[in-house]
Design an enzyme around this catalytic site. Sequence first.
Site, PDB file in Angstrom:
ATOM      1  N   GLY A 122       0.807  -1.221   0.000  1.00 53.57           N
ATOM      2  CA  GLY A 122       0.000   0.000   0.000  1.00 53.57           C
ATOM      3  C   GLY A 122       0.833   1.261   0.000  1.00 53.57           C
ATOM      4  N   CYS A 123       2.105   1.125  -0.303  1.00 50.53           N
ATOM      5  CA  CYS A 123       2.954   2.311  -0.364  1.00 50.53           C
ATOM      6  C   CYS A 123       3.408   2.538  -1.803  1.00 50.53           C
ATOM      7  CB  CYS A 123       4.188   2.139   0.499  1.00 50.53           C
ATOM      8  SG  CYS A 123       3.835   1.598   2.151  1.00 50.53           S
ATOM      9  N   GLN A 124       3.470   3.814  -2.195  1.00 50.44           N
ATOM     10  CA  GLN A 124       4.007   4.126  -3.519  1.00 50.44           C
ATOM     11  C   GLN A 124       5.505   3.910  -3.532  1.00 50.44           C
ATOM     12  OE1 GLN A 124       3.683   7.873  -5.648  1.00 50.44           O
ATOM     13  NE2 GLN A 124       1.474   7.644  -5.585  1.00 50.44           N
ATOM     14  N   SER A 125       6.109   4.204  -2.374  1.00 50.70           N
ATOM     15  CA  SER A 125       7.530   3.937  -2.228  1.00 50.70           C
ATOM     16  C   SER A 125       7.656   2.628  -1.459  1.00 50.70           C
ATOM     17  CB  SER A 125       8.182   5.072  -1.455  1.00 50.70           C
ATOM     18  OG  SER A 125       7.414   5.376  -0.313  1.00 50.70           O
ATOM     19  N   ALA A 136      -1.274   7.363  -0.525  1.00 55.76           N
ATOM     20  CA  ALA A 136      -0.661   6.085  -0.882  1.00 55.76           C
ATOM     21  C   ALA A 136       0.769   5.953  -0.388  1.00 55.76           C
ATOM     22  CB  ALA A 136      -0.706   5.872  -2.401  1.00 55.76           C
TER      23      ALA A 136
END
Lengths: 141, 405
Positions: free
Chosen positions: A50-53, A118
């Site tokens: 759930g992380c963009q990074s 995000a």
Amino acid sequence: MTIEAIQEELIDEFSMFDDWMQRYEYMIELGKSLPLIDENLKTDDKLIKGCQSKVWLNSEMKNGKIIFTADSDAIITKGIIAVLVRVFSNQKPQAILDANTDFIDEIGLKEHLSPTRANGLVSMIKQMKMYALAYQTQLNN
Amino acid sequence: MSFDIQKIRKDFPILSRKVNGYPLVYLDNAATSQKPQQVIDCIVDYYSNYNANIHRGVHTLSQEATDAYESARKKIQTHFNAKEAYEIIFTAGTTHGINLVANGFSEILKKGDEIIVSAMEHHSNIVPWQMLCEKTGAILKVIPMNEEGVLVFSEYEKLLSKKTKLVFVNHISNALGTINPIVEIIEKAHEVGAAVLVDGAQACSHIKPDLQRLDVDFYVTSAHKMCGPTGVGILYMKEEWGNKLPPYQGGGEMIAEVTFEKTTYAGLPHKFEAGTPNICGGIAFGAAIDYLNTIGFEAIEKHENELLKYATEKLLKIDGLKIYGTGPDKTSVVSFNIEGIHPYDIGAIVDKLGIAVRTGHHCAQPIMDFYKIPGTVRASFAFYNTLEEVDALVTAVKKAKMMLS
């Protein structure tokens, strides 16, 4: 230090800044102080979804307390997780489970709580609490 | 009509708002466009004056709503130069249209048949075909792209054979802005008897496709990228395909006669439009198309190309900045990274300066895998953006770079 005391300390520190830019610069600084996860622990099962990074989070139990180490490929994300590690690392599982996270709002990071960002701040907290729950369950058995 | 940017900007109420204390600079147009007052008024007018269910009531409101909805369909037909209005099927958007076609082909494809997609598709144009292949035993082939973000046409030609039943390609890549040579792609596919579906979600706000001239079998797009509302789009399908494909969903509106023994389906387009449609959305889509045509696609293209050229030049002056998607034919999308900096960090900081860009993989992970990057920062320009806004972007990116390195 208790979780509440650390949160108070962070609120104090962040209240010194007048604008977002100083706050972000401070977060970037904090990111540099993050206790880094071992390179060989940067495996897919340590990744927070759930992380963009990318965010890797590891936990271990030492003397009844959870020690978190982490890393991210994005600097601001690293700052966010450094804040969380400072609050939740070296704490007893039950204390982590009981802690509320209102301080995030007070240090001006509320926008990062929005799921559209995000960046996974919500997922990070959830993952830390999941680890705490797992360790607490072990202790109870 | 002459292109008066300041007058155009006044049509968009949202453009005068502030974000984080700065004037909004909206450069996320590839995700969705902003809406002009004319479209907003159309929506308000519909719900204020003639909201009713369509195609069945004999009362006046229902007639008025039906007329407006069907006249929007005609407008769309004219705009895209489809042969018949009933070849325009209203959908919930591009993704819905793609799934409708994929579902239809699940009845047609046999084991060993082949379908071809391009390497630069949006996830919505990959996943349905993977599902279709799993279901039918058909094989998915991929047209590769080169470093410039351009499809390798000779490889495409090699993939085509008598086994090819379908080719799916986007008109314009959402992540890179590359305009694909769909005329040639369609021609070559037809030579082996394959049908072609073009995803026009990114294209229709920039150019005006002529569907009859393209001779395309299916074309899908969404209203919300074209100054219209979300939740509505169209699927164009040639009449012969419309008759061949089975209905997608059962329900009201799509039937001719129902008994418990047998149901006969309605003709086109109703066969594919089960249930009460997004009536207001369809009508407002028509209003959006009217609006765009008042400005004119030639003027839009000219202005956007100017923005693209200016932004590309200015951004490339930033040390360590690399643009992805550098082919000769592209629309006003600049996808970039700065060496050593995560795109997310740049996005977070420029947002603080009132600038809306997109960061991430843009629902096109295969492209990011190709370049071996986690994502990009994407600035996508519309006709209502200005050169001053490009300057604001460049300044913000420089500031971000300073803070982050």
